[in-house]
Enzyme design. Structure first.
Site, short mmCIF file in Angstrom:
data_model
loop_
_atom_site.label_atom_id
_atom_site.label_comp_id
_atom_site.label_asym_id
_atom_site.label_seq_id
_atom_site.Cartn_x
_atom_site.Cartn_y
_atom_site.Cartn_z
N THR A 51 24.50 69.79 32.25
CA THR A 51 24.57 70.85 31.25
C THR A 51 23.21 71.36 30.81
O THR A 51 22.20 70.65 30.92
CB THR A 51 25.32 70.32 30.01
OG1 THR A 51 25.28 71.28 28.95
CG2 THR A 51 24.69 69.04 29.50
N ASP A 52 23.20 72.58 30.29
CA ASP A 52 22.01 73.15 29.67
C ASP A 52 21.58 72.39 28.42
O ASP A 52 20.44 72.51 27.97
CB ASP A 52 22.27 74.62 29.29
CG ASP A 52 23.50 74.77 28.41
OD1 ASP A 52 24.61 74.49 28.90
OD2 ASP A 52 23.37 75.17 27.24
N LYS B 258 24.27 63.28 28.52
CA LYS B 258 24.30 63.95 29.83
C LYS B 258 22.97 63.78 30.57
O LYS B 258 22.95 63.64 31.80
CB LYS B 258 24.65 65.42 29.66
CG LYS B 258 26.09 65.67 29.22
CD LYS B 258 27.11 65.10 30.19
CE LYS B 258 27.14 65.87 31.51
NZ LYS B 258 28.16 65.32 32.44
N TYR C 164 32.78 63.34 28.79
CA TYR C 164 33.03 63.53 27.37
C TYR C 164 32.31 64.81 26.98
O TYR C 164 31.08 64.88 27.05
CB TYR C 164 32.49 62.34 26.58
CG TYR C 164 32.74 62.40 25.08
CD1 TYR C 164 33.67 61.57 24.49
CD2 TYR C 164 32.03 63.28 24.27
CE1 TYR C 164 33.89 61.60 23.11
CE2 TYR C 164 32.25 63.33 22.90
CZ TYR C 164 33.19 62.49 22.33
OH TYR C 164 33.41 62.54 20.98
N THR C 165 33.04 65.85 26.57
CA THR C 165 32.43 67.16 26.32
C THR C 165 32.63 67.67 24.90
O THR C 165 32.32 68.83 24.63
CB THR C 165 33.00 68.19 27.31
OG1 THR C 165 34.42 68.27 27.16
CG2 THR C 165 32.64 67.83 28.74
N GLN D 100 38.53 72.50 33.45
CA GLN D 100 38.38 73.85 34.01
C GLN D 100 37.83 73.82 35.44
O GLN D 100 38.34 74.51 36.32
CB GLN D 100 37.44 74.67 33.14
CG GLN D 100 37.92 74.94 31.73
CD GLN D 100 36.97 75.86 31.00
OE1 GLN D 100 36.96 77.06 31.24
NE2 GLN D 100 36.14 75.30 30.13
N LEU E 230 36.99 56.72 32.80
CA LEU E 230 35.53 56.56 32.78
C LEU E 230 35.07 55.51 31.78
O LEU E 230 33.96 54.97 31.90
CB LEU E 230 34.87 57.90 32.47
CG LEU E 230 34.84 58.92 33.61
CD1 LEU E 230 34.33 60.26 33.11
CD2 LEU E 230 33.99 58.43 34.78
N TYR F 8 25.50 64.66 22.68
CA TYR F 8 26.09 65.09 23.96
C TYR F 8 25.01 65.35 24.99
O TYR F 8 25.07 64.84 26.12
CB TYR F 8 26.95 66.33 23.74
CG TYR F 8 27.36 67.01 25.03
CD1 TYR F 8 28.27 66.40 25.89
CD2 TYR F 8 26.84 68.26 25.37
CE1 TYR F 8 28.64 67.03 27.08
CE2 TYR F 8 27.21 68.88 26.56
CZ TYR F 8 28.11 68.27 27.40
OH TYR F 8 28.48 68.88 28.58
#
Length: 305
Positions: A102-103, A130, A62-63, A11, A38, A126
């Site tokens: 990320t949060d 991160k 990686y999400t 996105q 990656l 995750y």
């Protein structure tokens, strides 16, 4: 300015390509598989050194939040080892890196918007990878910006807004979690912020910044606004029922509070993202125009004319 972005289909990447296309002074190149992987640090180094960018945007990651609980090694290889390879290649070229985070690095248990220097305490694989990626990037490239964001959506790919509109076209109602709070963030706004950082006259290439849509809501409020906007423009809609996180169990535990304070970004760069409501309207209108140009509500239940 030549900007290299990792990834080709995400996105944020797609939004960056679109935004840079109308800027005469930006040459933006994207790198992705199979030439750039990656999980293969040697391919990362080769692709970045060959492109010789003036700045690198580390957007690929990686999400898959739930799947990461069972694919820890792969998530770590991509998000930590891979991100470090990106930052190291940028350091070899002596160019800065903007790394997206990320949060989920926070526990989500505090009741206020998180500041950049609040303690990071991830509760998911995750989020852990991160956080480790942030530290790896900072350790190998002193010219770095870590840009944390939350609840990203856009006219592209798969995301909450597109999922809600698809469900609205198929069903009359949906239950959406009401006890998780955050700030929806348009990838279009993220792209604007990233290009602002890259072209800012006074270079601030060290540190962590938070960037998200302005304002706060919960997931059910987010969904209601998506449907309100869509309905006003002739698109799909559904009734939203509030449910609790305990009613919608996921493999990975979601933060109860994902709100991020963006005051630091505004102080340094003089820009704040639009309200989340106005950005949602922009994205929903685009999705309706592209995905539902001839939409007609189904003739049953509450949709009956």
């Amino acid at each position: 300015m030549k900007i290299l972005v990792t990834g080709t289909k995400g996105q944020v990447v797609t939004s960056l390509v679109e935004a840079a296309a109308i800027m005469d002074d930006i040459e933006l190149v994207t790198v992705g598989r199979p030439d750039f992987d990656l999980a293969d640090p040697s391919s990362v180094r080769q692709a970045i050194l060959a492109a010789k960018p003036e700045i690198v945007v580390s957007a690929a990651a990686y999400t898959a939040v739930d799947r990461a609980e069972d694919e820890r090694n792969l998530a770590y290889a991509i998000n930590v080892t891979g991100a470090a390879a990106v930052a190291e290649a940028a350091a070899v070229l002596r160019v800065p890196i903007i790394h997206l985070s990320t949060d989920y690095v926070f526990s989500g248990t505090d009741p206020y918007p998180y500041l950049e220097d609040d303690e990071a305490e991830p509760k998911t694989v995750y989020g852990y990878t991160k956080l480790r990626s942030e530290r790896a990037v900072a350790s190998v490239n002193p010219r770095h910006i870590i840009l944390r964001t939350s609840w990203v959506y856009s006219p592209f790919g798969s995301n909450f807004v597109k999922t809600m509109l698809r469900i609205g076209a198929e069903r009359e109602s949906i239950g959406v979690v009401s006890d998780q709070w955050g700030s929806p963030t348009s990838a279009l706004d993220l792209a604007t912020a990233i290009l602002l950082i890259a072209t800012y006259p006074e270079k601030h290439y060290t540190g962590i910044y938070h960037l998200s849509g302005t304002g706060e809501t919960n997931w059910s409020g987010f969904a209601r606004h998506v449907f309100d906007v869509s309905r006003a423009h002739g698109g799909p809609s559904a009734d939203v029922e509030d449910i609790l996180s305990s009613d919608y169990r996921t493999r990975a535990r979601r933060p109860a509070n994902s709100c991020l304070s963006t005051d630091k970004f505004e102080r340094v760069f003089g820009w704040r993202a639009p309200s989340w409501q106005s950005s949602v309207e922009t994205v929903v209108r685009r999705i309706i125009e592209s995905d539902y140009p001839n939409y007609s509500p189904p003739l049953h239940g509450r949709h009956k004319a």
